[in-house]
Design a protein around this motif. Sequence first.
Motif, PDB file in Angstrom:
ATOM      1  N   UNK A 358       0.820  -1.324  -0.255  1.00  0.00           N
ATOM      2  CA  UNK A 358       0.038   0.010  -0.016  1.00  0.00           C
ATOM      3  C   UNK A 358       0.767   1.252  -0.014  1.00  0.00           C
ATOM      4  N   UNK A 359       2.190   1.039   0.293  1.00  0.00           N
ATOM      5  CA  UNK A 359       2.981   2.459   0.317  1.00  0.00           C
ATOM      6  C   UNK A 359       3.767   2.152  -0.804  1.00  0.00           C
ATOM      7  N   UNK A 360       3.664   2.967  -1.831  1.00  0.00           N
ATOM      8  CA  UNK A 360       4.349   2.976  -3.289  1.00  0.00           C
ATOM      9  C   UNK A 360       5.576   3.627  -2.908  1.00  0.00           C
ATOM     10  N   UNK A 361       6.733   2.954  -3.495  1.00  0.00           N
ATOM     11  CA  UNK A 361       8.042   3.915  -3.532  1.00  0.00           C
ATOM     12  C   UNK A 361       8.798   3.716  -2.042  1.00  0.00           C
ATOM     13  N   UNK A 362       8.443   2.925  -1.232  1.00  0.00           N
ATOM     14  CA  UNK A 362       9.062   2.958   0.085  1.00  0.00           C
ATOM     15  C   UNK A 362      10.748   2.427  -0.170  1.00  0.00           C
ATOM     16  N   UNK A 363      11.398   3.098   0.557  1.00  0.00           N
ATOM     17  CA  UNK A 363      12.797   2.707   0.240  1.00  0.00           C
ATOM     18  C   UNK A 363      13.680   2.090   1.675  1.00  0.00           C
ATOM     19  N   UNK A 364      12.820   2.237   2.803  1.00  0.00           N
ATOM     20  CA  UNK A 364      13.318   2.026   3.997  1.00  0.00           C
ATOM     21  C   UNK A 364      11.948   1.708   4.846  1.00  0.00           C
ATOM     22  N   UNK A 418      15.180  -2.358  -0.680  1.00  0.00           N
ATOM     23  CA  UNK A 418      14.335  -1.686   0.708  1.00  0.00           C
ATOM     24  C   UNK A 418      15.259  -2.211   2.049  1.00  0.00           C
ATOM     25  N   UNK A 419      15.787  -0.864   2.728  1.00  0.00           N
ATOM     26  CA  UNK A 419      16.584  -1.189   3.992  1.00  0.00           C
ATOM     27  C   UNK A 419      15.520  -1.638   4.956  1.00  0.00           C
ATOM     28  N   UNK A 420      15.727  -2.562   5.692  1.00  0.00           N
ATOM     29  CA  UNK A 420      14.846  -3.138   6.656  1.00  0.00           C
ATOM     30  C   UNK A 420      15.691  -3.094   7.897  1.00  0.00           C
ATOM     31  N   UNK A 421      14.997  -2.339   8.957  1.00  0.00           N
ATOM     32  CA  UNK A 421      15.401  -2.379  10.272  1.00  0.00           C
ATOM     33  C   UNK A 421      14.288  -2.847  11.375  1.00  0.00           C
ATOM     34  N   UNK A 422      14.887  -3.989  12.056  1.00  0.00           N
ATOM     35  CA  UNK A 422      13.768  -4.689  12.974  1.00  0.00           C
ATOM     36  C   UNK A 422      14.473  -4.669  14.296  1.00  0.00           C
ATOM     37  N   UNK A 423      13.634  -4.133  15.289  1.00  0.00           N
ATOM     38  CA  UNK A 423      14.215  -4.134  16.770  1.00  0.00           C
ATOM     39  C   UNK A 423      13.052  -4.395  17.651  1.00  0.00           C
ATOM     40  N   UNK A 424      13.314  -4.783  19.029  1.00  0.00           N
ATOM     41  CA  UNK A 424      12.445  -4.859  19.941  1.00  0.00           C
ATOM     42  C   UNK A 424      12.096  -3.689  20.800  1.00  0.00           C
ATOM     43  N   UNK A 425      11.071  -3.865  21.470  1.00  0.00           N
ATOM     44  CA  UNK A 425      10.705  -2.764  22.366  1.00  0.00           C
ATOM     45  C   UNK A 425      11.674  -2.633  23.507  1.00  0.00           C
ATOM     46  N   UNK A 426      12.039  -1.281  23.775  1.00  0.00           N
ATOM     47  CA  UNK A 426      12.936  -1.160  24.843  1.00  0.00           C
ATOM     48  C   UNK A 426      12.455  -1.864  26.220  1.00  0.00           C
ATOM     49  N   UNK A 427      11.281  -2.144  26.417  1.00  0.00           N
ATOM     50  CA  UNK A 427      11.176  -2.764  27.559  1.00  0.00           C
ATOM     51  C   UNK A 427      11.383  -4.278  27.529  1.00  0.00           C
ATOM     52  N   UNK A 428      11.778  -4.867  26.263  1.00  0.00           N
ATOM     53  CA  UNK A 428      12.205  -6.077  26.207  1.00  0.00           C
ATOM     54  C   UNK A 428      13.818  -6.366  26.489  1.00  0.00           C
ATOM     55  N   UNK A 429      14.106  -7.265  27.184  1.00  0.00           N
ATOM     56  CA  UNK A 429      15.628  -7.493  27.287  1.00  0.00           C
ATOM     57  C   UNK A 429      16.314  -8.610  26.594  1.00  0.00           C
ATOM     58  N   UNK A 430      15.525  -8.930  25.323  1.00  0.00           N
ATOM     59  CA  UNK A 430      16.079 -10.123  24.595  1.00  0.00           C
ATOM     60  C   UNK A 430      17.444  -9.373  23.702  1.00  0.00           C
ATOM     61  N   UNK A 431      18.500  -9.857  24.325  1.00  0.00           N
ATOM     62  CA  UNK A 431      19.785  -9.404  23.618  1.00  0.00           C
ATOM     63  C   UNK A 431      19.956  -9.764  21.913  1.00  0.00           C
TER      64      UNK A 431
END
Length: 444
Positions: A358-364, A418-431
């Motif tokens: 649905x987001x045409x042209x997404x690079x990141x 497409x540059x993909x960044x995936x992170x955990x919520x700061x409240x999580x402690x999974x390293x």
Amino acid sequence: MDTLPPPQIMGEGEDRISGLPDELLHGILLRLRSARAAARTSVLSRRWHHAASRLPTLLLFGPDAPPPASILDSVDAALAAYHAPSVKHLAITFPSKSPAVLPHRVAPWLRFASERVAGTLFLSFPYQVAWPSAAPEEPEVELPVCGGATEINLTLEYRWRLRVQLAGLFTALTTLRIHSVTMEGSELTALVSTQCPNLRELSLYVKLVAASDVSICSDSLYSLVLHVRIIQRLELMTPGLHLLTLSHSVLKAHISAPKLARLVWKGHAYDPCRHQFADVGHPLQCLDIRGESIVAPLMQRFDKVVKLILDIFVPQGVVGYASFLDKTNKLPKCESLMVTLTYTDHGLVPIMLHLLRMCYGTRKLSVLLHDPFAPSSDSTHSWLKNELHACLGGLASQMLAATQTNSAGALVKTSTKVLVEIALDPIQTCPMSSVPSYKGFREC
């Protein structure tokens, strides 16, 4: 042969501390970051008492706050002992366990600020659950004109009604933050629109006495954060506004901000018939929509943005997922998509692929995963690792093949990385190191 003079006996000779220039004494005392601590240094030298009473910065109180029973009198005494004609920074901050403060004790402090502050005023009181039985039903305090203040920060008490001295100008004021207080809509309008000609940053977390209109007309305003309860109609005439944050329900709004670059819309419905963006920046640099529900009409109002930020929660079940698809069937064209996704039983990869189509042209693409029910101490939670792997792997293998819808409704193939960044919520402690394939970001 000359003999050396005998060493001076302690307490005799010149008082070298008293010989230091005022600028140096002030620099030493300011490092204490406390007016009470600075006052106690007067035992060292007769000049230190004079220096402490003329500091350009007056901090009441820091970690060394007086006992709660005497804190109000301590503020009175400190202000009475201050002899300099002006103060660059006045901060009165009460710790969390302080007694309730009534407006009649604060009024003299505000009058002192109006006469002496030539810089920053910071006044903050903690929220009081218990309210004194002897307090008036509608306590009021007046904000006098502070012609020399460049920045005013007030965190008061919602039970208070803040009145504004309507005669005079806050000529030097560029930053105004008023939090946790009740105001009249007409006085709020007059304060911002007519009494602050050079205001650049405005932050309001206030409640109106009654449902009423608020009009903000300012040529100088650059940033506006508006959390005002029970506004009936909001009018913004702000030709220089770049940053706008709106929250709480606004029945009607007319917004003219031709230079608007960032819009943050928090947790309330958008109706194009009642909320009119008559003249806003195009394209927006950032559209940030936060809250439990997606505001689909608002995203359709802006067909192109540089960065789109969405806070998404997909309800459980088929009906909830169908509702999510319906609300996101048309998103603005954006170069960067940032999603905060609350974990549900629905797969993460299908949700993200749908958004990208649905987001045409997404690079990141940036994704923040959040699970409010996961134990924060379990750093190896199996589902979290599995979802993280699935999301990375699924996007890596399917991104190039993902179809996207252009403005004409036709399906096209994307061949752009497409540059993909995936992170955990700061409240999580999974390293992150516990997930072997995680590299911080990955291109696909």
